[in-house]
Design a protein around this motif. Structure first.
Motif, PDB file in Angstrom:
ATOM      1  N   ARG A  68      38.920  33.869  38.250  1.00  0.00           N
ATOM      2  CA  ARG A  68      40.033  34.823  38.103  1.00  0.00           C
ATOM      3  C   ARG A  68      41.311  34.121  37.653  1.00  0.00           C
ATOM      4  NH1 ARG A  68      37.218  36.606  42.588  1.00  0.00           N
ATOM      5  NH2 ARG A  68      38.617  35.619  44.098  1.00  0.00           N
ATOM      6  N   ARG A  76      45.445  36.717  30.241  1.00  0.00           N
ATOM      7  CA  ARG A  76      45.006  38.104  30.328  1.00  0.00           C
ATOM      8  C   ARG A  76      44.945  38.573  31.778  1.00  0.00           C
ATOM      9  NH1 ARG A  76      39.949  38.972  31.889  1.00  0.00           N
ATOM     10  NH2 ARG A  76      38.462  37.237  31.898  1.00  0.00           N
ATOM     11  N   LEU A  78      43.115  40.779  34.893  1.00  0.00           N
ATOM     12  CA  LEU A  78      41.734  40.900  35.338  1.00  0.00           C
ATOM     13  C   LEU A  78      41.169  42.269  34.997  1.00  0.00           C
ATOM     14  CD1 LEU A  78      41.892  39.250  38.874  1.00  0.00           C
ATOM     15  CD2 LEU A  78      41.324  38.193  36.677  1.00  0.00           C
ATOM     16  N   SER A  79      39.896  42.279  34.706  1.00  0.00           N
ATOM     17  CA  SER A  79      39.191  43.534  34.449  1.00  0.00           C
ATOM     18  C   SER A  79      38.837  44.195  35.782  1.00  0.00           C
ATOM     19  CB  SER A  79      37.900  43.262  33.665  1.00  0.00           C
ATOM     20  OG  SER A  79      36.983  42.563  34.486  1.00  0.00           O
ATOM     21  N   ALA A  80      38.435  45.438  35.723  1.00  0.00           N
ATOM     22  CA  ALA A  80      38.000  46.146  36.935  1.00  0.00           C
ATOM     23  C   ALA A  80      36.809  45.438  37.565  1.00  0.00           C
ATOM     24  CB  ALA A  80      37.655  47.591  36.591  1.00  0.00           C
ATOM     25  N   GLU A  81      35.912  44.922  36.746  1.00  0.00           N
ATOM     26  CA  GLU A  81      34.743  44.211  37.260  1.00  0.00           C
ATOM     27  C   GLU A  81      35.155  42.934  37.988  1.00  0.00           C
ATOM     28  OE1 GLU A  81      34.967  45.127  33.898  1.00  0.00           O
ATOM     29  OE2 GLU A  81      33.795  46.951  34.185  1.00  0.00           O
ATOM     30  N   GLU A  82      36.111  42.206  37.416  1.00  0.00           N
ATOM     31  CA  GLU A  82      36.576  40.977  38.064  1.00  0.00           C
ATOM     32  C   GLU A  82      37.257  41.279  39.394  1.00  0.00           C
ATOM     33  OE1 GLU A  82      37.525  37.981  34.363  1.00  0.00           O
ATOM     34  OE2 GLU A  82      38.744  39.799  34.551  1.00  0.00           O
TER      35      GLU A  82
END
Length: 168
Positions: A68, A76, A78-82
């Motif tokens: 992360r 960038r 974090l994505s929802a998955e991360e």
């Protein structure tokens, strides 16, 4: 592990000394973690004697948090998955081999990013978390190493406690 700690193994050629030290810190994290947990069973890795946080958590969190923080170092969010993975780090059934592989993968990513940093980019702005807190690229890179060392120390302590209880 070699006869000396990574930071005493010589200067890494063609790297800024700050970058070289961060690479050596990553090597130390890898070696110390492996030495601490490699001989633990999956049950021992995830045990919480006396209520301590498990060695497995510290290894899994070290890998996940490094991934992360590397995303932030890339510039960038974090994505929802991360973000969803964070809640899964407290438990598991991974073996020592699997956890060591996760940590090594995350640290390889970190080392690649750190090697690409140039001194003129050290002050570049990055943003951390949902609040997008401002930090510098070098500050973030240093924090990844500090955070990794913190969790390795805790994994070492948890692993020692589990081994001591096993051995009576």
């Amino acid at each position: 592990m070699s006869a000396s700690e990574p930071w005493l193994r010589g200067i890494l050629p063609d790297l800024d000394p700050v970058i070289g030290h961060l690479i050596r810190a990553s090597q130390q994290i890898r070696e110390d973690l492996e030495q601490a947990i490699v001989q633990l069973t999956a049950e021992e890795l995830w045990a919480r004697p006396h209520g301590v946080t498990s060695a497995g958590f510290h290894a899994k969190h070290l890998a996940g948090s490094t991934e992360r923080l590397c995303a932030y170092l890339e510039g960038r969010a974090l994505s929802a998955e991360e973000l969803a993975v964070i809640g899964t780090e407290g438990s598991g059934d991974e073996t020592a081999e699997e956890l060591i592989r996760l940590v090594n993968t995350a640290l390889a990513r970190y080392e690649k990013q750190v090697r690409e940093l140039r001194p003129e980019d050290f002050g570049a702005r990055r943003h951390v978390g949902r609040a997008r807190l401002p930090v510098t690229a070098i500050g973030l890179a240093i924090h990844i190493a500090e955070h990794g060392q913190r969790h390795v120390g805790q994994a070492i302590s948890a692993a020692k406690l589990v081994r001591d209880l096993r051995n009576g």
